[in-house]
Write an enzyme that holds these catalytic residues in place. Structure first.
Site, PDB file in Angstrom:
ATOM      1  N   ASP A   1       0.971  -1.193  -0.006  1.00 46.67           N
ATOM      2  CA  ASP A   1      -0.058   0.073   0.057  1.00 46.67           C
ATOM      3  C   ASP A   1       1.052   1.202   0.063  1.00 46.67           C
ATOM      4  O   ASP A   1       1.725   1.240   0.782  1.00 46.67           O
ATOM      5  CB  ASP A   1      -0.747   0.087   1.040  1.00 46.67           C
ATOM      6  CG  ASP A   1      -2.381   0.550   0.935  1.00 46.67           C
ATOM      7  OD1 ASP A   1      -2.407   1.603   0.279  1.00 46.67           O
ATOM      8  OD2 ASP A   1      -3.243  -0.148   1.262  1.00 46.67           O
TER       9      ASP A   1
ATOM     10  N   ASP B   1      -3.188   4.827  -2.261  1.00 45.07           N
ATOM     11  CA  ASP B   1      -3.904   5.105  -1.671  1.00 45.07           C
ATOM     12  C   ASP B   1      -4.570   6.507  -2.180  1.00 45.07           C
ATOM     13  O   ASP B   1      -3.560   7.471  -2.347  1.00 45.07           O
ATOM     14  CB  ASP B   1      -3.386   5.535  -0.162  1.00 45.07           C
ATOM     15  CG  ASP B   1      -4.477   5.898   0.908  1.00 45.07           C
ATOM     16  OD1 ASP B   1      -5.464   5.011   1.097  1.00 45.07           O
ATOM     17  OD2 ASP B   1      -4.301   6.795   1.447  1.00 45.07           O
TER      18      ASP B   1
ATOM     19  N   GLU C   1      -6.229   4.069  -5.991  1.00 45.11           N
ATOM     20  CA  GLU C   1      -7.627   4.289  -5.482  1.00 45.11           C
ATOM     21  C   GLU C   1      -8.239   5.779  -5.672  1.00 45.11           C
ATOM     22  O   GLU C   1      -7.618   6.632  -5.456  1.00 45.11           O
ATOM     23  CB  GLU C   1      -7.420   4.132  -3.949  1.00 45.11           C
ATOM     24  CG  GLU C   1      -8.801   4.134  -3.377  1.00 45.11           C
ATOM     25  CD  GLU C   1      -8.696   4.816  -1.994  1.00 45.11           C
ATOM     26  OE1 GLU C   1      -9.659   4.362  -1.273  1.00 45.11           O
ATOM     27  OE2 GLU C   1      -7.911   5.398  -1.601  1.00 45.11           O
TER      28      GLU C   1
ATOM     29  N   HIS D   1     -11.488  -2.647   3.110  1.00 46.01           N
ATOM     30  CA  HIS D   1     -11.383  -2.379   4.603  1.00 46.01           C
ATOM     31  C   HIS D   1     -12.278  -0.662   4.731  1.00 46.01           C
ATOM     32  O   HIS D   1     -11.968  -0.484   5.868  1.00 46.01           O
ATOM     33  CB  HIS D   1      -9.904  -1.855   5.042  1.00 46.01           C
ATOM     34  CG  HIS D   1      -9.258  -0.999   4.419  1.00 46.01           C
ATOM     35  ND1 HIS D   1      -8.998  -0.874   2.849  1.00 46.01           N
ATOM     36  CD2 HIS D   1      -8.719   0.411   4.611  1.00 46.01           C
ATOM     37  CE1 HIS D   1      -8.373   0.252   2.526  1.00 46.01           C
ATOM     38  NE2 HIS D   1      -8.275   1.076   3.732  1.00 46.01           N
ATOM     39  N   ASP D   2     -12.602  -0.326   3.792  1.00 48.37           N
ATOM     40  CA  ASP D   2     -13.421   0.985   4.100  1.00 48.37           C
ATOM     41  C   ASP D   2     -14.737   0.812   3.644  1.00 48.37           C
ATOM     42  O   ASP D   2     -15.662   1.833   4.206  1.00 48.37           O
ATOM     43  CB  ASP D   2     -12.873   2.073   3.044  1.00 48.37           C
ATOM     44  CG  ASP D   2     -11.487   2.586   3.200  1.00 48.37           C
ATOM     45  OD1 ASP D   2     -11.079   2.702   4.501  1.00 48.37           O
ATOM     46  OD2 ASP D   2     -10.789   3.115   2.173  1.00 48.37           O
TER      47      ASP D   2
HETATM   48  O1  TEU Z   1      -9.425   6.015   1.712  1.00 47.84           O
HETATM   49  C1  TEU Z   1      -9.873   7.054   0.996  1.00 47.84           C
HETATM   50  C2  TEU Z   1     -11.252   7.659   1.446  1.00 47.84           C
HETATM   51  O2  TEU Z   1     -11.450   8.543   0.816  1.00 47.84           O
HETATM   52  C3  TEU Z   1     -11.810   6.947   2.467  1.00 47.84           C
HETATM   53  O3  TEU Z   1     -11.633   7.901   3.526  1.00 47.84           O
HETATM   54  C4  TEU Z   1     -13.320   7.032   2.121  1.00 47.84           C
HETATM   55  O4  TEU Z   1     -13.607   7.978   1.871  1.00 47.84           O
HETATM   56  C5  TEU Z   1     -14.039   6.574   3.006  1.00 47.84           C
HETATM   57  O5  TEU Z   1     -13.261   5.438   4.001  1.00 47.84           O
HETATM   58  C6  TEU Z   1     -15.149   5.782   2.854  1.00 47.84           C
HETATM   59  O6  TEU Z   1     -15.514   5.240   4.004  1.00 47.84           O
HETATM   60  C7  TEU Z   1      -8.188   5.764   1.814  1.00 47.84           C
HETATM   61  C8  TEU Z   1      -7.930   4.464   2.552  1.00 47.84           C
HETATM   62  O7  TEU Z   1      -8.623   3.299   1.945  1.00 47.84           O
HETATM   63  C9  TEU Z   1      -8.572   4.759   3.813  1.00 47.84           C
HETATM   64  O8  TEU Z   1      -8.558   3.671   4.793  1.00 47.84           O
HETATM   65  C10 TEU Z   1      -7.882   5.719   4.631  1.00 47.84           C
HETATM   66  O9  TEU Z   1      -8.469   6.061   5.724  1.00 47.84           O
HETATM   67  C11 TEU Z   1      -7.652   7.012   3.751  1.00 47.84           C
HETATM   68  O10 TEU Z   1      -7.394   6.715   2.407  1.00 47.84           O
HETATM   69  C12 TEU Z   1      -6.529   7.972   4.391  1.00 47.84           C
HETATM   70  O11 TEU Z   1      -5.362   7.489   4.087  1.00 47.84           O
END
Ligand code: TEU
Ligand code: CA
Length: 539
Positions: free
Chosen positions: A96, A197, A239, A312-313
């Site tokens: 990542d 990311d 992403e 994971h989000d």
């Molecule tokens: O996620 C990008 C992001 O925009 C997320 O915060 C998303 O909008 C939200 O989680 C949806 O629920 C990435 C990573 O995948 C995330 O885990 C991180 O928190 C974020 O970037 C910051 O690095």
């Protein structure tokens, strides 16, 4: 074709995968112990969520040293061993890459904070106050303003995520070179690539309130490609929450010198009323079919799709758009079949392959995730009820996907002998790897079979895509065609029976995947059981 166009990727959220030393936190040695399981599943690459040094304000997405492993996860020796052990099993490790921001504890930021003359000052984005206030009203994804005040210099710094995640200034050439050096450090270890990311944010113009898709974004990506991974046979996946089919070609077109592919999130936003993910709305299946089909067709020839239901989000797919009660196994298989027979590179999020579900909470004190906690605080101040907010968190909150992997029905689901950092979903006694491996009809074997099928079947990898019955409210039907070969994929995403008319199917055709042991298809009048799915190899 590149290796990653035929690959299936498995995402590991290391904190929650396998704890090897009883401190309640998953670690790299734990992953090494489970590589045989992943080999059995048949995946080709692991996307490893961050394991770097971090104060863990956002569970590792706030990095304080890109070239060190967080002691909670192990050592650099463990990391090297993971890469080598995975390689023995033909599995590549995709790291990542979090370079939109660092942690505020990264030494660059520590230096930058010292004052306006610091050589690292310009590695971050600083602005003077406007009328004694924030430079503008840009918002953080984790609630509140995206600007944090720094007393020492009487300036604000930008943080599109938490205050402890200051945004890097990609306009600074020295900063970019430092990032490229770090990427080469990892590439030289023989990793399989990078998941990048929020990479669509690095071209931001904060004064114009442009965050995603900024003017210099593609220039930076092309430079990064030239100076780092372009020299290696690796995969890269960006992403990109702001992606559209049009700009997807810019990122991943084969002649662009940028990325292998991107994650698009259009389908992920279909069950929300507004830009806020917390404004819940029911999914309209017709819309889901439209969106996914649009991406299948748009990126069919010149670029490449990545395919995913959850990460994971996001919430667990069976709980979100399937049925995690009576039809948990059936609906998990429907989503598996629908995704894995599309064109692109499929991603499996840990636990998805055994049909793991969301884990509801009753009180905000049980929530760990910064996004949910900040939203709750802000919305309570705005007068919302705890009940409504918890309802949204239980449906959409990020902890749902982050509960520990359920390995067996023993203490803490076999994840840890100590107290897990986040409670295990109590349903681990029924839903776990041991159980799923012992049951030939389990969700796991459907995934394993689908992964194997992709390896052998040109139609799945290369075939064209065509949506059938676009207006049907509950049944998703598409076909994949390659030369003389045709696959017909059918899934009833509903708890009701549904009868549909399918295209003619000759007698010689065979049923390849079925979650109800279907033997025959009456194409004129095909009645599907609740959450029934099957695939016909049409002859
Ligand atoms: O996620 C990008 C992001 O925009 C997320 O915060 C998303 O909008 C939200 O989680 C949806 O629920 C990435 C990573 O995948 C995330 O885990 C991180 O928190 C974020 O970037 C910051 O690095
Ligand atoms: Ca541990």
């Amino acid at each position: 074709m590149k290796w990653w166009q035929k690959a299936v990727v498995y995402q590991i959220y290391p904190r929650s995968f396998q704890d090897s030393n009883g401190d309640g936190i998953g670690d790299i040695r734990g992953i090494i112990e489970r590589l045989d399981y992943l080999e059995k599943l048949g995946i080709n690459a692991i996307w490893l969520s961050p394991v770097y040094q971090s104060p863990n304000d956002d569970n590792g997405y706030d990095i304080s040293d890109y070239e060190a492993i967080h002691p909670e996860f192990g050592t650099m020796e463990d990391m090297n061993e993971l890469i080598a052990e995975a390689q023995k099993r033909s599995i590549r490790i995709v790291m990542d890459l979090v370079v939109n921001h660092t942690s505020d504890e990264h030494h660059w930021f520590q230096e930058a904070k010292k004052g306006k003359d610091s050589p690292y000052r310009d590695y971050y984005i600083w602005r003077d106050p406007v009328k004694g206030k924030e430079p503008n009203d840009l918002k953080s994804t984790f609630s509140g303003s995206a600007w944090a005040y720094d007393k020492t210099s009487d300036q604000y710094y930008l943080h599109l995520f938490s205050e402890k995640q200051p945004d890097l200034n990609w306009k600074n050439e020295k900063m970019r070179q430092d990032i490229y050096n770090m990427m080469n450090f990892w590439l030289e270890k023989g990793i399989g690539g990078f998941r990048m990311d929020v990479i669509d944010l690095i071209g931001k113009e904060p004064d114009e309130k442009i965050t995603g898709n900024g003017p210099r974004l593609h220039e930076f990506l092309q430079e990064m490609n030239r100076k780092t991974f372009g020299h290696y046979d690796v995969m890269t996946v960006g992403e990109t929450w702001s992606a559209t089919p049009e700009n997807a070609e810019l990122y991943s077109g084969s002649d662009r010198g940028e990325l292998s592919m991107i994650f698009q999130f259009e389908h992920i936003a279909l069950d929300q009323e507004s830009i806020s993910k917390w404004a819940l709305k029911d999914l309209d299946l017709v819309e889901l079919k439209q969106v996914l089909s649009k991406w299948q067709i748009a990126l069919g020839e010149t670029a490449w799709n990545s395919l995913f239901w959850n990460n994971h989000d996001t919430p667990r797919i069976v709980s979100r758009w399937g049925n995690d009660q009576a039809f948990r196994v059936e609906s998990a298989k429907c989503f598996a079949v629908l995704l894995h027979l599309m064109k692109g590179t499929p991603y499996i999020y840990q636990g998805e392959e055994i049909g793991m579900t969301n884990r509801p909470v009753r009180n905000i004190s049980e929530v760990n995730d910064i996004e949910s906690i900040n939203m709750y605080k802000e919305e309570m101040r705005n007068g919302k009820t705890a009940e409504a907010l918890l309802n949204a968190i239980n449906y959409k909150g990020r902890d749902n996907a982050r509960t520990p992997m359920q390995w067996n029905d023993q203490e803490n689901g076999g994840f840890s002998t100590g107290e897990p950092w986040l409670a295990v979903n109590p349903n681990f006694t029924e839903i776990n790897v041991e159980q799923t491996l012992a049951d030939e009809q389990s969700v796991f074997y459907m995934y394993k079979d689908l992964i194997q099928y992709r390896k052998e079947n040109e139609t799945v990898v290369r075939g064209s895509y065509n949506l059938l019955l676009p207006d049907h409210q509950s049944v998703f039907v598409y076909e994949r065609v390659y030369n003389e070969n045709r696959l017909l994929v059918i899934a009833n995403l509903s708890t009701e029976e549904n009868t549909v008319e399918l295209p003619e199917i000759s007698k010689e055709s065979t049923i390849r995947f079925s979650n109800y042991d279907r033997q025959v298809v009456d194409a004129k009048q095909c009645t599907l059981a609740p959450y029934e799915c099957f695939v016909v190899d049409v002859k």
